[in-house]
Write a protein that holds these residues in place. Structure first.
Motif, PDB file in Angstrom:
ATOM      1  N   SER A 144       6.127   1.941  -0.717  1.00 38.29           N
ATOM      2  CA  SER A 144       6.869   1.204  -1.738  1.00 38.29           C
ATOM      3  C   SER A 144       6.534  -0.283  -1.714  1.00 38.29           C
ATOM      4  CB  SER A 144       8.376   1.396  -1.538  1.00 38.29           C
ATOM      5  OG  SER A 144       8.728   2.755  -1.618  1.00 38.29           O
ATOM      6  N   LYS A 145       6.426  -0.860  -0.510  1.00 40.87           N
ATOM      7  CA  LYS A 145       6.062  -2.272  -0.406  1.00 40.87           C
ATOM      8  C   LYS A 145       4.645  -2.518  -0.914  1.00 40.87           C
ATOM      9  CE  LYS A 145       9.166  -3.437   3.433  1.00 40.87           C
ATOM     10  NZ  LYS A 145       9.258  -3.877   4.841  1.00 40.87           N
ATOM     11  N   ALA A 146       3.725  -1.604  -0.572  1.00 42.55           N
ATOM     12  CA  ALA A 146       2.351  -1.725  -1.051  1.00 42.55           C
ATOM     13  C   ALA A 146       2.308  -1.633  -2.575  1.00 42.55           C
ATOM     14  CB  ALA A 146       1.485  -0.634  -0.435  1.00 42.55           C
ATOM     15  N   LEU A 147       3.100  -0.726  -3.136  1.00 44.59           N
ATOM     16  CA  LEU A 147       3.145  -0.562  -4.594  1.00 44.59           C
ATOM     17  C   LEU A 147       3.581  -1.849  -5.274  1.00 44.59           C
ATOM     18  CD1 LEU A 147       2.980   1.400  -7.045  1.00 44.59           C
ATOM     19  CD2 LEU A 147       5.412   1.873  -6.655  1.00 44.59           C
ATOM     20  N   THR A 148       4.640  -2.489  -4.746  1.00 44.37           N
ATOM     21  CA  THR A 148       5.144  -3.728  -5.343  1.00 44.37           C
ATOM     22  C   THR A 148       4.102  -4.839  -5.294  1.00 44.37           C
ATOM     23  OG1 THR A 148       7.396  -3.147  -4.650  1.00 44.37           O
ATOM     24  CG2 THR A 148       6.988  -5.439  -5.268  1.00 44.37           C
ATOM     25  N   LEU A 149       3.439  -4.995  -4.167  1.00 42.25           N
ATOM     26  CA  LEU A 149       2.437  -6.058  -4.014  1.00 42.25           C
ATOM     27  C   LEU A 149       1.226  -5.800  -4.908  1.00 42.25           C
ATOM     28  CD1 LEU A 149       1.621  -8.636  -2.648  1.00 42.25           C
ATOM     29  CD2 LEU A 149       0.803  -7.315  -0.684  1.00 42.25           C
ATOM     30  N   ILE A 150       0.791  -4.543  -4.991  1.00 41.14           N
ATOM     31  CA  ILE A 150      -0.347  -4.204  -5.854  1.00 41.14           C
ATOM     32  C   ILE A 150      -0.008  -4.490  -7.316  1.00 41.14           C
ATOM     33  CG2 ILE A 150      -1.764  -2.299  -6.720  1.00 41.14           C
ATOM     34  CD1 ILE A 150      -1.539  -1.058  -3.902  1.00 41.14           C
ATOM     35  N   ILE A 151       1.220  -4.171  -7.728  1.00 43.72           N
ATOM     36  CA  ILE A 151       1.643  -4.442  -9.104  1.00 43.72           C
ATOM     37  C   ILE A 151       1.578  -5.934  -9.397  1.00 43.72           C
ATOM     38  CG2 ILE A 151       3.668  -4.491 -10.620  1.00 43.72           C
ATOM     39  CD1 ILE A 151       4.421  -1.734  -9.536  1.00 43.72           C
ATOM     40  N   ALA A 152       2.076  -6.753  -8.468  1.00 41.15           N
ATOM     41  CA  ALA A 152       2.052  -8.208  -8.667  1.00 41.15           C
ATOM     42  C   ALA A 152       0.628  -8.722  -8.840  1.00 41.15           C
ATOM     43  CB  ALA A 152       2.741  -8.903  -7.492  1.00 41.15           C
TER      44      ALA A 152
END
Length: 423
Positions: A332-340
């Motif tokens: 989930s943390k990786a997903l948020t950072l990749i989206i940014a």
């Protein structure tokens, strides 16, 4: 102005349907080897669609926009355009489909034999979807050339709503295969609806073959697109080397962010490109740069704000993603950072759309193609280094670098070539 707002609303609804469809798929099927195989099978068909769509739209949109719809020339040009689309789709389907068993094991070496089998089966079906989607994109160009933006986007929206409603029944029963079947059915129905609205325009292979001028214009676009629009294939190759679920997490981030390109393209870029063409015809270079500054700054600023919000509310977004998609905390943390990071990619792609239109409007398709190929090679090296250093987050940075380099190169070149030219 009202048309622009209406198109933005309709396209936003399209994006919402696409995101909900993907979220339902992940929610129902789950994240793992099966979804990894499905998303891996999308890579080549997506690349094929992007290559052919870009070539056809870039050549035929400005051409059809200047022809009287009531003339005989209009009908002849439509027949040639559709014929060229049919020829290109048939060649690609035959070549890629016939060799699918050869390149899949090399493209995804970390996959198991069962995953390779699934990717092969899914790729065949998605290649059919690619053909119908590409031809549908050409019919969209025909409608847009007549400024029928709302009609075209409404047809697409109806198809997406139908697929979304169908997914509530099909996905629980048939899983991944049901998702592919729904996507294919939607693309076929949208194509039929567009053809009906355009009163079943004629298709002529003979006229298409004889239309040498458009073939010559498409040649550099297809050649360069065949190189740098294979970026999704390379991205999924690297992401496929990450731990189980890593590919799905990366592609999910792309799925949530990349549709913004469509929204910005339809509501901002296409109307702006029309004005850019007019400025070029009237030799008003100051107007072109003013338009690029206004539209480009607005796009970039809005997406940078979204990226900042994603980073500031990382904890909250992580909790929501864990609950909604059943991802673990690390995913989930990786997903948020990749989206940014990919929001910056969206800004660069959108500004790049405006920048390349400067060259296409004067009939120069070669220089943007050369720039794209050069920067693509640089971006591959960046992806390799950054992925091995930072995983899928580093891969997202490498993905973003490609359109950023393109925009910078094209704008600097255009500025140098026009700085001493009188307005």
């Amino acid at each position: 102005m009202m048309t622009r707002v209406s198109v933005a609303v309709i396209v936003s609804a399209q994006l919402l349907c696409q995101v909900i469809f993907q979220l339902l798929l992940v929610r129902i099927v789950g994240v793992g080897s099966e979804t990894d195989a499905y998303l891996a099978s999308q890579a080549v068909p997506i690349a094929v669609t992007a290559i052919l769509t870009t070539a056809l739209q870039s050549v035929w949109l400005p051409r059809l926009a200047t022809i009287d719809p009531g003339s005989n020339e209009w009908g002849a040009e439509l027949a040639a355009a559709q014929g060229q689309s049919a020829i290109l789709n048939a060649i690609v389907f035959a070549v890629v489909g016939a060799t699918v068993d050869l390149w899949i094991p090399y493209l995804y070496p970390a996959f198991s034999s069962s995953q390779h089998s699934n990717v092969t089966e899914y790729t065949w079906l998605l290649l059919l979807t690619s053909a119908t989607t590409t031809h549908s994109a050409l019919l969209s160009v025909i409608m847009r050339s007549r400024e029928r933006y709302i009609h075209n986007e409404s047809i697409t929206l109806c198809g997406l709503i139908g697929a979304l409603l169908g997914s509530l029944i099909v996905l629980p029963a048939y899983g991944i295969f049901g998702a592919i079947a729904l996507t294919l059915a939607r693309s076929v129905l949208v194509l039929i609806a567009q053809s009906f609205f355009l009163r079943w325009p004629r298709l002529s292979v003979a006229r298409a073959v004889a239309h040498r001028e458009t073939w010559m214009m498409m040649r550099p676009l297809i050649f360069s697109g065949s190189i740098f629009k294979l970026s999704p294939v390379i991205d999924r190759f690297f992401a496929g080397l990450s731990p189980a679920g890593g590919l799905t997490t990366f592609v999910l981030a792309q799925t949530l962010v990349t549709p913004l390109v469509t929204l910005i393209d339809q509501s901002v870029c296409i109307p702006a490109i029309t004005r850019i063409t007019r400025h070029l015809k009237q030799d008003r270079k100051s107007g072109i740069f003013r338009l690029l500054r206004i539209e480009g700054s607005a796009i970039t600023l809005s997406l940078l704000i979204l990226a900042l919000v994603a980073l500031l509310f990382d904890g909250f977004i992580t909790r929501v993603v864990i609950f909604a998609l059943k991802l673990n905390s690390e995913q989930s943390k990786a997903l948020t950072l990749i989206i940014a990071i990919l929001l910056i990619y969206v800004a660069a792609v959108s500004v790049g759309r405006l920048t390349t239109s400067l060259y296409y409007a004067i009939g120069n398709t070669l220089f943007p193609s050369v720039v794209g190929i050069s920067n693509f090679i640089v971006s591959i090296a960046l992806k390799f280094v950054l992925f091995h250093a930072y995983g899928t987050v580093g891969l997202a940075i490498g993905v973003t670098a490609f359109p950023v380099l393109n925009v910078m190169t094209l704008l600097m070149s255009w500025g140098r070539s026009n700085e001493k030219t009188p307005d």
